[in-house]
Design an enzyme around this catalytic site. Sequence first.
Site, mmCIF file in Angstrom:
data_model
loop_
_atom_site.group_PDB
_atom_site.id
_atom_site.type_symbol
_atom_site.label_atom_id
_atom_site.label_comp_id
_atom_site.label_asym_id
_atom_site.label_seq_id
_atom_site.Cartn_x
_atom_site.Cartn_y
_atom_site.Cartn_z
ATOM 1 N N ASP A 56 0.916 -1.166 0.162
ATOM 2 C CA ASP A 56 0.018 0.141 -0.094
ATOM 3 C C ASP A 56 0.893 1.293 0.044
ATOM 4 O OD1 ASP A 56 -1.780 1.877 0.344
ATOM 5 O OD2 ASP A 56 -2.673 1.168 2.033
ATOM 6 N N TYR A 150 -8.589 16.335 -4.862
ATOM 7 C CA TYR A 150 -7.991 15.595 -5.877
ATOM 8 C C TYR A 150 -7.020 16.549 -6.928
ATOM 9 C CZ TYR A 150 -7.361 12.652 -10.060
ATOM 10 O OH TYR A 150 -7.073 11.956 -10.769
ATOM 11 N N LYS A 154 -3.029 16.535 -7.251
ATOM 12 C CA LYS A 154 -2.264 16.273 -8.486
ATOM 13 C C LYS A 154 -1.464 17.427 -8.948
ATOM 14 C CE LYS A 154 -3.861 12.285 -9.671
ATOM 15 N NZ LYS A 154 -2.817 11.124 -10.109
ATOM 16 N N THR A 184 -11.226 4.097 -18.756
ATOM 17 C CA THR A 184 -10.787 2.803 -17.864
ATOM 18 C C THR A 184 -12.182 2.456 -17.083
ATOM 19 O OG1 THR A 184 -10.709 4.416 -15.923
ATOM 20 C CG2 THR A 184 -8.784 4.389 -17.383
#
Length: 243
Positions: A56, A150, A154, A184
């Site tokens: 992890d 997020y 990034k 995806t």
Amino acid sequence: MAGCTALVLGSSRGIGAATARALGAQGHRVLLHGRSPGAELAALGRELGAPTVAFDLADEAAARRGVEDAAAAHGLPRVVVYSAGANRVVPFEAATGRDVAGAFGVNVCGAVWALQHLLPKMTAQGGGAVVLVSSIRGVDATASDRTVFYSMAKAALGNLTVALAKRYAPTVRVNAVAPGFTRTDMVSTWDDGAWRQARSNLLGRPAEPGEIASAAAFLASDAAAHITGQTLVVDGGYGLSGK
């Protein structure tokens, strides 16, 4: 660079798996990684004839130990692609400290834990290339008010790309790829609004994972030998579409 060991962190599926295939096609000895052992990772390992490791990256101790053990068992890589990431949507006004820290866990901190071990050793062995998989959400103009944390994470990954490129030049090149909407397995979670966004770029469609992988493999290759500290946006012109 052809024929060297390439470690793809986060290669169980999607962009990471496609990048592992692209690097394998270039002749690299690919080392695959997933957060935990699973059928997808094992199947890709069989397909590519590649060893697999599992740990992890959001867990600092596990990530440090896992990267060290992987390099000891399978050889120090000359190419590292960091494709691990997670996106949990939390409204900005409702977010807690745990939510903010969670956004940075695998998206940024995992890259730090891995590269702290690998980059000095890659430098000592003569060099290599690192490619971090970011997102258009990390680019200022296309940051999202829906996935604020997020986007922040990034953006930090893009900044890390530049800082590490400066720190490890001229021996190791460090670049990033910033994909736009990509087909995806996450497309199963897209609603009509997300599909409209995905089709609103200049090319009128989302990317295929292999198209992002081609960009990452290029940055890792000798063809990109004079490129470092850059983020290559692969979004079909989404950021230019004005939508």
